[in-house]
Motif scaffolding. Structure first.
Motif, PDB file in Angstrom:
ATOM      1  N   GLU A   1      -5.301   1.217   2.331  1.00 26.52           N
ATOM      2  CA  GLU A   1      -5.024   0.078   3.526  1.00 26.52           C
ATOM      3  C   GLU A   1      -5.112   0.707   4.756  1.00 26.52           C
ATOM      4  OE1 GLU A   1      -2.795  -2.772   6.151  1.00 26.52           O
ATOM      5  OE2 GLU A   1      -2.621  -0.481   5.932  1.00 26.52           O
ATOM      6  N   GLU A   2      -4.746   1.851   5.083  1.00 22.18           N
ATOM      7  CA  GLU A   2      -4.811   2.420   6.451  1.00 22.18           C
ATOM      8  C   GLU A   2      -6.121   2.547   6.939  1.00 22.18           C
ATOM      9  OE1 GLU A   2      -2.341   2.203   8.152  1.00 22.18           O
ATOM     10  OE2 GLU A   2      -0.454   2.465   7.305  1.00 22.18           O
TER      11      GLU A   2
ATOM     12  N   GLU B   1       5.136  -5.672   4.041  1.00 23.01           N
ATOM     13  CA  GLU B   1       5.468  -4.827   5.470  1.00 23.01           C
ATOM     14  C   GLU B   1       6.204  -5.322   6.217  1.00 23.01           C
ATOM     15  OE1 GLU B   1       2.925  -2.749   6.194  1.00 23.01           O
ATOM     16  OE2 GLU B   1       0.939  -3.321   5.294  1.00 23.01           O
TER      17      GLU B   1
ATOM     18  N   HIS C   1       0.747  -1.381   0.038  1.00 18.34           N
ATOM     19  CA  HIS C   1      -0.038  -0.064   0.043  1.00 18.34           C
ATOM     20  C   HIS C   1       0.872   1.212   0.015  1.00 18.34           C
ATOM     21  CE1 HIS C   1       0.562   1.088   4.374  1.00 18.34           C
ATOM     22  NE2 HIS C   1       0.513  -0.281   4.640  1.00 18.34           N
TER      23      HIS C   1
ATOM     24  N   ASP D   1       6.217   1.829   7.039  1.00 19.26           N
ATOM     25  CA  ASP D   1       4.799   1.322   7.091  1.00 19.26           C
ATOM     26  C   ASP D   1       4.309   2.399   5.679  1.00 19.26           C
ATOM     27  OD1 ASP D   1       2.411   0.419   7.194  1.00 19.26           O
ATOM     28  OD2 ASP D   1       1.775   1.247   8.825  1.00 19.26           O
ATOM     29  N   MET D   2       4.672   1.758   4.388  1.00 23.25           N
ATOM     30  CA  MET D   2       5.343   0.844   3.919  1.00 23.25           C
ATOM     31  C   MET D   2       6.039   1.288   2.708  1.00 23.25           C
ATOM     32  SD  MET D   2       2.902  -2.196   2.513  1.00 23.25           S
ATOM     33  CE  MET D   2       4.612  -2.897   1.477  1.00 23.25           C
TER      34      MET D   2
HETATM   35 ZN   LIG Z   1       1.082  -1.041   6.401  1.00 26.35          ZN
END
Ligand SMILES: [Zn+2]
Length: 362
Positions: free
Chosen positions: A135-136, A159, A80, A107-108
């Motif tokens: 993603e977050e 990750e 992501h 991250d990431m």
């Molecule tokens: Zn992540």
């Protein structure tokens, strides 16, 4: 010990590309930066050698990149490009010794850089890359949509994982409970039914099955994230609401948790609604792909990786059940916090391990 020249070039390439990716301020409320980073990643791959499909759902951009002629890769790298909010200064990468500091370094965006370089350097292998930008915030417009289109042998989310392999993540269930009681003056509470008490009773009943967890351990947890009832101390409230977050392990299931809730509200005027649910990320014991990745990591890092578990959920969960599916990446610190950083040597080892896997298996 002198480092070999191949590693020196690789190290520089990882630092340079990670730094470029960090400079995009890819927070959830910044759609223009999310689009810009997707365009940048697209332009990184030669259209002669790679097929790049870029699309957006609800303003969240995703990319699927595969070598030309390969539509069903054996290994799918999952990344992501979005990050959590940070001050402007945190989007300027800073190198100190063997560490690279910035929002997204661990991250990431380091993992993303590793995956992009790996794919670019292996245009003839059955390897693909998915990059999402949500993603977050749950991955609903990215990985969830794409997971239904691919069934690779192995999904590796690059990750940060301290060069270990994350093989399982807890599942989750979000529940809203609304109790309906009867209002009256607080001086004569026997004339009414306190809706807040009804919820507290149900909650304590559930706690018997999902006890408080005071230190990190692999068991179910329950968080009371929201509770509200009443307006005034001298009125018995006739309505109350609470919202719960339950995380469960493979010893439990969504059905079992719902059973616990049902038992707790039995005979009470409490409405229960499921606000959200996510399956676990889980793998078979003795999974061949994971064992092979372990061998490659041992070769690159000089030590056997641990097989670990995570309490939180990631995009990898969407692939669980149909592919072997793990997280593997460099050593990172201070995720979602100040002084987030990634260890550069471990990023080089991550690349080397994945390169070994691709060479032998794709
Ligand atoms: Zn992540």
């Amino acid at each position: 010990m002198k480092s070999n020249p191949v590693d020196t070039v690789l190290r520089k390439n990882i630092i340079d590309l990670t730094s470029k990716l960090i400079r995009f301020k890819t927070c959830k409320d910044n759609p223009s930066e999310l689009k810009k980073i997707a365009d940048f990643i697209n332009s990184f791959f030669s259209p002669k050698k790679f097929s790049v499909k870029q699309f957006a759902k609800n303003n969240k951009h995703s990319l699927v990149i595969t070598p030309r002629g390969i539509s069903n890769p054996k290994l799918l790298l999952l990344c992501h490009a979005d990050v959590v909010e940070a001050a402007d200064k945190d989007f300027i990468p800073k190198k100190k010794g063997d560490w690279l500091f910035a929002r997204g370094s661990a991250d990431m965006k380091s993992g993303l850089a590793i995956a992009m370089l790996l794919l670019k350097n292996n245009p003839d292998k059955k390897t693909g890359l998915i990059v999402t930008t949500d993603e977050e915030i749950g991955g609903m417009n990215g990985a969830r949509v794409l997971a239904s289109r691919f069934a690779p042998d192995f999904v590796v989310a690059t990750e940060s994982s301290d060069l270990n392999i994350v093989v399982k993540e807890k599942g989750l269930l979000w529940i809203r409970m609304i109790a309906k009681g009867k209002s009256c003056h607080s001086s004569m509470p026997w004339k009414g039914t306190n809706a807040a008490d009804m919820l507290i009773d149900a909650y304590l009943e559930m706690r018997k099955s999902i006890p408080q967890v005071k230190k990190a351990s692999w068991q179910n947890t329950m968080n009371l994230g929201r509770i509200c009832a009443g307006n005034s101390p001298n009125i018995v409230p006739d309505e109350a609401e609470m919202v719960l977050d339950v995380r469960y392990t493979e010893k439990s299931s969504i059905a079992k948790i719902l059973g616990i809730i049902k038992k707790a509200v039995k005979g009470k005027n409490i409405m229960v609604a499921v606000l959200g649910k996510e399956q676990m990320m889980l793998n078979k014991k003795n999974d061949k792909n994971i064992a092979e990745l372990g061998r490659c990591i041992a070769l690159a890092a000089g030590r056997k990786p641990l097989l670990t578990s995570e309490h939180g959920a990631s995009d990898a969960r969407f692939f669980s059940g149909k592919s072997s599916c793990v997280m593997f990446g460099p050593v990172g610190k201070n995720f979602h916090a100040e002084k987030e950083c990634v260890n550069i040597s471990s990023a080089v080892k991550t690349y080397s391990a994945l390169q070994e896997y691709v060479k032998k298996n794709c």
